[in-house]
Design a protein around this motif. Structure first.
Motif, PDB file in Angstrom:
ATOM      1  N   GLN A   1       0.822  -1.211   0.000  1.00  0.00           N
ATOM      2  CA  GLN A   1       0.000   0.000   0.000  1.00  0.00           C
ATOM      3  C   GLN A   1       0.858   1.264   0.000  1.00  0.00           C
ATOM      4  O   GLN A   1       0.533   2.237  -0.674  1.00  0.00           O
ATOM      5  CB  GLN A   1      -0.932  -0.008   1.208  1.00  0.00           C
ATOM      6  CG  GLN A   1      -1.991  -1.085   1.087  1.00  0.00           C
ATOM      7  CD  GLN A   1      -2.938  -1.040   2.231  1.00  0.00           C
ATOM      8  OE1 GLN A   1      -3.810  -0.170   2.292  1.00  0.00           O
ATOM      9  NE2 GLN A   1      -2.759  -1.955   3.170  1.00  0.00           N
TER      10      GLN A   1
ATOM     11  N   TYR B   1      -3.206   1.848  11.871  1.00  0.00           N
ATOM     12  CA  TYR B   1      -3.494   0.928  10.772  1.00  0.00           C
ATOM     13  C   TYR B   1      -2.448  -0.188  10.743  1.00  0.00           C
ATOM     14  O   TYR B   1      -2.793  -1.376  10.655  1.00  0.00           O
ATOM     15  CB  TYR B   1      -3.503   1.686   9.439  1.00  0.00           C
ATOM     16  CG  TYR B   1      -3.897   0.827   8.261  1.00  0.00           C
ATOM     17  CD1 TYR B   1      -5.230   0.717   7.880  1.00  0.00           C
ATOM     18  CD2 TYR B   1      -2.950   0.116   7.542  1.00  0.00           C
ATOM     19  CE1 TYR B   1      -5.600  -0.076   6.804  1.00  0.00           C
ATOM     20  CE2 TYR B   1      -3.309  -0.681   6.471  1.00  0.00           C
ATOM     21  CZ  TYR B   1      -4.639  -0.767   6.107  1.00  0.00           C
ATOM     22  OH  TYR B   1      -5.001  -1.564   5.051  1.00  0.00           O
TER      23      TYR B   1
ATOM     24  N   ARG C   1      -9.423  -0.287  11.104  1.00  0.00           N
ATOM     25  CA  ARG C   1      -9.422  -0.385   9.640  1.00  0.00           C
ATOM     26  C   ARG C   1      -8.333  -1.346   9.171  1.00  0.00           C
ATOM     27  O   ARG C   1      -8.553  -2.171   8.275  1.00  0.00           O
ATOM     28  CB  ARG C   1      -9.234   1.008   9.012  1.00  0.00           C
ATOM     29  CG  ARG C   1      -9.217   1.001   7.496  1.00  0.00           C
ATOM     30  CD  ARG C   1     -10.557   0.472   6.929  1.00  0.00           C
ATOM     31  NE  ARG C   1     -10.489   0.218   5.517  1.00  0.00           N
ATOM     32  CZ  ARG C   1     -10.862   1.063   4.575  1.00  0.00           C
ATOM     33  NH1 ARG C   1     -11.337   2.250   4.901  1.00  0.00           N
ATOM     34  NH2 ARG C   1     -10.764   0.733   3.315  1.00  0.00           N
TER      35      ARG C   1
ATOM     36  N   ASP D   1      -9.075  -4.688   7.107  1.00  0.00           N
ATOM     37  CA  ASP D   1      -8.487  -4.894   5.776  1.00  0.00           C
ATOM     38  C   ASP D   1      -7.705  -6.202   5.717  1.00  0.00           C
ATOM     39  O   ASP D   1      -7.793  -6.950   4.742  1.00  0.00           O
ATOM     40  CB  ASP D   1      -7.551  -3.736   5.406  1.00  0.00           C
ATOM     41  CG  ASP D   1      -8.268  -2.519   4.865  1.00  0.00           C
ATOM     42  OD1 ASP D   1      -9.513  -2.512   4.809  1.00  0.00           O
ATOM     43  OD2 ASP D   1      -7.561  -1.553   4.491  1.00  0.00           O
TER      44      ASP D   1
ATOM     45  N   TRP E   1      -8.575  -9.448   3.434  1.00  0.00           N
ATOM     46  CA  TRP E   1      -7.602  -9.973   2.469  1.00  0.00           C
ATOM     47  C   TRP E   1      -7.283 -11.437   2.754  1.00  0.00           C
ATOM     48  O   TRP E   1      -7.162 -12.237   1.826  1.00  0.00           O
ATOM     49  CB  TRP E   1      -6.332  -9.130   2.485  1.00  0.00           C
ATOM     50  CG  TRP E   1      -5.320  -9.593   1.495  1.00  0.00           C
ATOM     51  CD1 TRP E   1      -5.312  -9.334   0.154  1.00  0.00           C
ATOM     52  CD2 TRP E   1      -4.181 -10.414   1.757  1.00  0.00           C
ATOM     53  NE1 TRP E   1      -4.230  -9.948  -0.432  1.00  0.00           N
ATOM     54  CE2 TRP E   1      -3.516 -10.615   0.531  1.00  0.00           C
ATOM     55  CE3 TRP E   1      -3.653 -10.994   2.908  1.00  0.00           C
ATOM     56  CZ2 TRP E   1      -2.355 -11.370   0.433  1.00  0.00           C
ATOM     57  CZ3 TRP E   1      -2.504 -11.740   2.806  1.00  0.00           C
ATOM     58  CH2 TRP E   1      -1.869 -11.924   1.582  1.00  0.00           C
TER      59      TRP E   1
ATOM     60  N   PRO F   1      -6.165  -4.397  -0.682  1.00  0.00           N
ATOM     61  CA  PRO F   1      -6.340  -3.555   0.512  1.00  0.00           C
ATOM     62  C   PRO F   1      -6.364  -2.096   0.085  1.00  0.00           C
ATOM     63  O   PRO F   1      -5.582  -1.670  -0.754  1.00  0.00           O
ATOM     64  CB  PRO F   1      -5.109  -3.878   1.355  1.00  0.00           C
ATOM     65  CG  PRO F   1      -4.098  -4.380   0.394  1.00  0.00           C
ATOM     66  CD  PRO F   1      -4.853  -5.039  -0.715  1.00  0.00           C
ATOM     67  N   ARG F   2      -7.290  -1.327   0.668  1.00  0.00           N
ATOM     68  CA  ARG F   2      -7.430   0.068   0.257  1.00  0.00           C
ATOM     69  C   ARG F   2      -7.404   1.058   1.413  1.00  0.00           C
ATOM     70  O   ARG F   2      -7.552   2.249   1.202  1.00  0.00           O
ATOM     71  CB  ARG F   2      -8.720   0.248  -0.522  1.00  0.00           C
ATOM     72  CG  ARG F   2      -8.740  -0.441  -1.848  1.00  0.00           C
ATOM     73  CD  ARG F   2      -9.940  -0.016  -2.667  1.00  0.00           C
ATOM     74  NE  ARG F   2     -11.138  -0.791  -2.393  1.00  0.00           N
ATOM     75  CZ  ARG F   2     -11.409  -1.965  -2.953  1.00  0.00           C
ATOM     76  NH1 ARG F   2     -10.579  -2.510  -3.772  1.00  0.00           N
ATOM     77  NH2 ARG F   2     -12.531  -2.577  -2.666  1.00  0.00           N
ATOM     78  N   GLY F   3      -7.245   0.577   2.625  1.00  0.00           N
ATOM     79  CA  GLY F   3      -7.341   1.470   3.778  1.00  0.00           C
ATOM     80  C   GLY F   3      -6.401   2.644   3.734  1.00  0.00           C
ATOM     81  O   GLY F   3      -6.809   3.784   3.968  1.00  0.00           O
TER      82      GLY F   3
END
Length: 131
Positions: free
Chosen positions: A21, A41, A101, A105, A109, A117-119
């Motif tokens: 990410q 996170y 979050r 995530d 996944w 994953p987009r958090g």
């Protein structure tokens, strides 16, 4: 207690998940781990790995999270500092939201590795005041 090698293997899963990410975000955001939401996170991702590996909360679990921070920060000193901050900021709403979050995530996944994953990217795409 798992061996250090096993902890490194497990923590490496979290590090790679987070690292992907970070690689997809603009370069100036690479140092954003200092933000409480992002720190939370990362903690949440590593804690989800701990839960999936069925490690306890105390020594085993904290060891996995610490090794994850060491790997993520490429060094014990910065990793130890991040771990200390994470433990001291558990009650902070920004940290807690990021942690939830990250955990969500990672579990999503693990259930379906085709999901991206987009958090972190969603966090960074919000207005600067949201950081």
């Amino acid at each position: 207690m798992p061996t250090l090698k096993r902890l490194e293997e497990l923590a490496g899963v979290g590090r790679d998940f987070i690292g992907l990410q970070f690689r997809l975000t603009p370069d100036e955001l690479m140092h954003s781990i200092d933000q409480l939401w992002v720190l939370g996170y990362c903690f949440g991702v590593l804690d989800a790995v701990r839960q999936k590996a069925q490690l306890g909360d105390a020594v085993e679990g904290l060891s996995l999270v610490a090794v994850g921070f060491f790997l993520l920060m490429s060094g014990e000193t910065k990793g130890a500092d991040m771990m200390r901050q994470a433990l001291n900021r558990q009650e902070d709403p920004g940290f807690a939201h990021g942690s939830l979050r990250g955990e969500g995530d990672m579990f999503a996944w693990l259930a379906d590795t085709t999901q991206s994953p987009r958090g972190l990217s969603e966090h960074f795409s919000r207005s600067p005041s949201a950081h």
